[in-house]
Design an enzyme around this catalytic site. Sequence first.
Site, PDB file in Angstrom:
ATOM      1  N   HIS A 191       0.824  -1.220   0.000  1.00 14.75           N
ATOM      2  CA  HIS A 191       0.000   0.000   0.000  1.00 14.75           C
ATOM      3  C   HIS A 191       0.857   1.269   0.000  1.00 14.75           C
ATOM      4  O   HIS A 191       0.351   2.366  -0.259  1.00 14.75           O
ATOM      5  CB  HIS A 191      -0.992  -0.004   1.167  1.00 14.75           C
ATOM      6  CG  HIS A 191      -0.421   0.317   2.507  1.00 14.75           C
ATOM      7  ND1 HIS A 191      -0.172  -0.632   3.479  1.00 14.75           N
ATOM      8  CD2 HIS A 191      -0.051   1.505   3.054  1.00 14.75           C
ATOM      9  CE1 HIS A 191       0.308  -0.036   4.560  1.00 14.75           C
ATOM     10  NE2 HIS A 191       0.397   1.265   4.335  1.00 14.75           N
ATOM     11  N   ASP A 240      -0.372  -7.621   1.593  1.00 14.52           N
ATOM     12  CA  ASP A 240       0.139  -6.236   1.608  1.00 14.52           C
ATOM     13  C   ASP A 240       1.665  -6.255   1.755  1.00 14.52           C
ATOM     14  O   ASP A 240       2.218  -6.009   2.825  1.00 14.52           O
ATOM     15  CB  ASP A 240      -0.512  -5.466   2.761  1.00 14.52           C
ATOM     16  CG  ASP A 240      -0.197  -3.974   2.722  1.00 14.52           C
ATOM     17  OD1 ASP A 240       0.361  -3.515   1.705  1.00 14.52           O
ATOM     18  OD2 ASP A 240      -0.511  -3.279   3.709  1.00 14.52           O
ATOM     19  N   SER A 343       4.140   2.495   8.243  1.00 12.16           N
ATOM     20  CA  SER A 343       3.740   1.513   7.244  1.00 12.16           C
ATOM     21  C   SER A 343       4.946   1.005   6.461  1.00 12.16           C
ATOM     22  O   SER A 343       5.816   1.772   6.057  1.00 12.16           O
ATOM     23  CB  SER A 343       2.735   2.128   6.265  1.00 12.16           C
ATOM     24  OG  SER A 343       1.490   2.339   6.875  1.00 12.16           O
TER      25      SER A 343
END
Length: 399
Positions: A191, A240, A343
């Site tokens: 992502h 992911d 992230s």
Amino acid sequence: MGEGTSARPQFLLLLFLATAVAAAEKGVGDACEGRGGAAGVCRLIGDCPEARDALRKGVAPATCSFQGFQPVVCCPAPAPAPSPTPAPAPSTAPKPPPTPTKLTPQRVATRMCTKYAEAVYVYITSFQIPKQTEKRDTCAIKGIPFIVNGEAADPDEFPHMALLGYGDEKAPTWGCGGSLISERFVLTAAHCFTRNGNPKVVRLGELNLKTTSEANKHEDFAVAQVLPHPDYVDSANYNDLGLVRLSRDVAFTPSIRPLCLQVDKDFGRPSAIASGWGYTDWTIREMSDHLMKVKLPIQDNEVCQNAYKTKSTTPSLRRGIEEESMICAGALNVRNDTCGGDSGGPLQIRLDEPYCMYSLVGVTSFGKGSCGTGKAPAVYTRVSRYVSWIESVVWPDEK
């Protein structure tokens, strides 16, 4: 701090000077004369077990030259092959059946982990006569370290940490984390390629974004290619994971070197360490200047399923928390967590073997609501589920 502005440690300066002295000497494959006049062949010290054994006993091998950090030493020449002996006459007695042999070859990621562990050491050659080669340990892991409510990381404690920059390559906006896993690739979350656009630059060796001290020895690399996992869909939280291919190879230093990939689902630890420059306060929503670390307990899948029960009714988590491909980590009712900006960063454990190495067990993926509230653990992509795909991209020529 701009690239090249930091002061280099004294031992790297000594290594540079030693390399300059040895540059005109013999290279790999040349004949040489070892200690005591014994005939030998110039080889990298990593390819000469006899030289490494001698170093452990305090005896420096004869040095031919240098390649980067590694000395080329005079390795004893192999003994000549014995003359062939006549084959024995065939026996008429019946032969016993062969004993079966069980082969358990190491997978590529495990072999590369062992290889990269050598970068923990640098070799320093003195100007003494005869020259003395010293193997120096550069490990900077500080025991068991204990982001939101985390602690500041020490210099070189996480030399695999990467920052992904977006927008202008010369003045990027830092938006995701990642982990260096080879000379050319960084592992992150898929992502990170869709919600901020593709990253333009990767920074390695960073500690504090605002300081220019000697402890800050970062280097920036242009992004050549981004590779999200082929099964990743931006509208969902599954698979992911993504790879960033750098525009050039990384030269390993005490501040920049890879970590290992966790190849087994079970890693036998009740907790793991997350690290990153993400928000230290959700209400402020500003990334930390300094690299942070936090120790997080691993949660059972049932606990995680209950925490994300309402989200499992949405398209992004329709199949719920999948234990084979996801890890939940974070204490309930305690404000320790990863947060926005973390992230793609690592969830890691410290290995007992190889020495001074981490294993990447998870990649920071998503959370529930405001981070650091203690209401739900964060979810990480489980690396062991994807090792085969990573190997096929990162080390396609390794068997």
